[in-house]
Scaffold this motif. Structure first.
Motif, PDB file in Angstrom:
ATOM      1  N   THR A  93       0.528  -1.820   0.068  1.00  0.00           N
ATOM      2  CA  THR A  93       0.000  -0.203   0.207  1.00  0.00           C
ATOM      3  C   THR A  93       1.297   1.097  -0.247  1.00  0.00           C
ATOM      4  OG1 THR A  93      -1.486  -1.127   1.258  1.00  0.00           O
ATOM      5  CG2 THR A  93      -2.219   1.655   1.311  1.00  0.00           C
ATOM      6  N   VAL A  94       1.955   1.040   0.640  1.00  0.00           N
ATOM      7  CA  VAL A  94       3.207   2.462   0.775  1.00  0.00           C
ATOM      8  C   VAL A  94       3.461   2.922  -0.720  1.00  0.00           C
ATOM      9  CG1 VAL A  94       5.024   3.476   1.768  1.00  0.00           C
ATOM     10  CG2 VAL A  94       3.539   2.677   3.205  1.00  0.00           C
ATOM     11  N   ASP A  97       0.969   4.704  -2.712  1.00  0.00           N
ATOM     12  CA  ASP A  97       0.525   5.809  -2.492  1.00  0.00           C
ATOM     13  C   ASP A  97       2.106   6.715  -2.852  1.00  0.00           C
ATOM     14  OD1 ASP A  97      -1.713   4.626  -1.571  1.00  0.00           O
ATOM     15  OD2 ASP A  97      -0.966   5.249   0.319  1.00  0.00           O
ATOM     16  N   HIS A 100       1.982   7.296  -6.862  1.00  0.00           N
ATOM     17  CA  HIS A 100       0.273   8.465  -6.733  1.00  0.00           C
ATOM     18  C   HIS A 100       0.734   9.594  -6.341  1.00  0.00           C
ATOM     19  CE1 HIS A 100      -3.525   8.874  -7.432  1.00  0.00           C
ATOM     20  NE2 HIS A 100      -3.841   9.573  -6.024  1.00  0.00           N
ATOM     21  N   LEU A 101       1.728   9.445  -5.537  1.00  0.00           N
ATOM     22  CA  LEU A 101       1.757  10.879  -5.128  1.00  0.00           C
ATOM     23  C   LEU A 101       3.107  11.294  -6.261  1.00  0.00           C
ATOM     24  CD1 LEU A 101       1.785  13.606  -2.884  1.00  0.00           C
ATOM     25  CD2 LEU A 101       3.370  12.347  -1.440  1.00  0.00           C
ATOM     26  N   GLY A 115       8.939   6.257   1.660  1.00  0.00           N
ATOM     27  CA  GLY A 115       7.580   5.801   2.138  1.00  0.00           C
ATOM     28  C   GLY A 115       8.390   5.186   3.525  1.00  0.00           C
TER      29      GLY A 115
END
Length: 140
Positions: A93-94, A97, A100-101, A115
């Motif tokens: 998940t990290v 994310d 995505h960022l 992360g």
């Protein structure tokens, strides 16, 4: 040495004396909504301890529909439902994310993103992805 190095070292000190608490409502049974301003730390200004309150931080400390949804979801669900909704693989998940960022066009190329995962059982933070900057077209 990165900007995170000293934070990870401080986390090791924290983890050395950390005792995990049970999943459930916060000890003080309250939710604090506050702004993202780094000068406003609710744990310090309100004297909160770990596990006392749910703290939601956003731009302006505003109660948006997303905040209302988060509060309803966190406070209106039984413990078993909270456990079932937990992230199964925080490392994956990290990673997603962070990607995505980094792909966000509004992210300044001056900002580095890394992360990390917090282990609720041990109190330790581990690095999943080292800090890096977004790669923009023509910026390789």
């Amino acid at each position: 040495m990165t900007k995170m190095t000293s934070l990870i070292e401080r986390n090791e000190q924290f983890a050395a004396t950390y005792t995990p608490g049970p999943l459930g409502p916060p000890a003080a049974q309250m939710v604090v909504v506050t702004c993202l301003d780094h000068r406003v730390d609710p744990t310090i200004i309100l004297g909160l301890q770990l596990g006392d309150a749910v703290v939601i931080r956003n731009t302006g400390g505003r109660v948006t529909q997303a905040v209302i949804d988060d509060i309803a979801e966190a406070t209106g669900r039984p413990e078993a439902a909270l456990e079932a909704a937990a992230v199964a693989d925080p490392h994956t998940t990290v990673r997603a994310d962070v990607e995505h960022l980094l792909a966000a066009p509004s992210l300044s190329p001056k900002v580095s993103v890394s992360g990390h995962v917090y282990d609720i059982a041990t109190g330790r933070v581990t690095t999943v992805l080292d800090a890096r900057h977004a790669q923009r077209a023509g910026n390789n």
